[in-house]
Design a protein around this motif. Sequence first.
Motif, short mmCIF file in Angstrom:
data_model
loop_
_atom_site.label_atom_id
_atom_site.label_comp_id
_atom_site.label_asym_id
_atom_site.label_seq_id
_atom_site.Cartn_x
_atom_site.Cartn_y
_atom_site.Cartn_z
N MET A 1 0.82 -1.21 0.00
CA MET A 1 0.00 0.00 0.00
C MET A 1 0.86 1.26 0.00
O MET A 1 0.48 2.29 -0.57
N THR A 2 2.01 1.18 0.64
CA THR A 2 2.90 2.33 0.73
C THR A 2 3.64 2.57 -0.58
O THR A 2 4.01 3.71 -0.89
N ARG A 3 3.83 1.54 -1.36
CA ARG A 3 4.69 1.60 -2.53
C ARG A 3 4.07 2.38 -3.69
O ARG A 3 4.71 3.27 -4.26
N ALA A 4 2.85 2.03 -4.09
CA ALA A 4 2.28 2.61 -5.31
C ALA A 4 0.79 2.33 -5.39
O ALA A 4 0.30 1.34 -4.83
N GLU A 5 0.07 3.19 -6.12
CA GLU A 5 -1.37 2.97 -6.31
C GLU A 5 -1.65 1.70 -7.11
O GLU A 5 -2.70 1.08 -6.92
N ASN A 6 -0.76 1.32 -8.02
CA ASN A 6 -0.95 0.06 -8.74
C ASN A 6 -1.08 -1.09 -7.75
O ASN A 6 -1.94 -1.97 -7.89
N ASP A 7 -0.19 -1.11 -6.75
CA ASP A 7 -0.22 -2.16 -5.74
C ASP A 7 -1.48 -2.05 -4.88
O ASP A 7 -2.09 -3.07 -4.52
#
Length: 263
Positions: free
Chosen positions: A135-141
């Motif tokens: 969740m912290t990494r990217a909206e794609n994730d």
Amino acid sequence: MSDEFVSHGIVLDDEGMAQALDVLKVGAAELWSVLSVETSGVGFFSDRRPKILYEQHVFSRLTAHKFDASNPDISNPKAGNYGATGSHQYDRLLAAMKLNREVALQSASWGVGQTMGFNFADTGASSVEDMVERMTRAENDQLLCTATQMAKNGSINALRARDWTNFARNYNGPNFAVNNYDARLRAAFNSFSFGGTPDLKVRAAQNYLIYLGYFPGTVDGILGKRTRDAMNLFQAKEAMPETMTLDDGTLERLILRVNALPL
């Protein structure tokens, strides 16, 4: 800013949207309807931390009410007491993490689809820590976590049927009608069906402008006056030609400046 939840706030792109739609087997309008109701379709706060909502009653339940008496603002059998959005939610989360880190992470909803931490297994994550990292990494994730959970918990069937009442009951809970959740989903779907879904490049620029301290207005993927004015201010500061449309050079420069922000 030094914070384990701060990232570059990488926003949704065509690949991420296509991946989620492939999991769900629905149209973009159906998915954007859910995202717009949950988070106005934006997965990060302006400080590049994932959007969260801390739920005190979930923390209370998962800790068997151990902290209700000593920390009633953080652990309470009654839902509510949310307070302001943004950093205040992290203030509450961090306070709960001091009491029980794992349960605190499970007691917040995360990202663009507001997936509850205790549903981490349904997202395909190995632990709540793993889910939060995604969740912290990217909206794609974030979006893939949400889509995977929908497929796992059965709400996907109601979404495919555009059965907004049953989808709301499954995804939002039995009290969905209190906030007119199903009616808002239906209205959002009608809007996206007739007006189109967000332009992801414009939406990316809007998010990145916000990260950099500009004010492009609502993040809606529409290059309106406020977004264009903010973009032109950025272009002027960067000694770039001021344009009426978003060009690749401007988007690339925005990404460059965002990636240079401290974590």
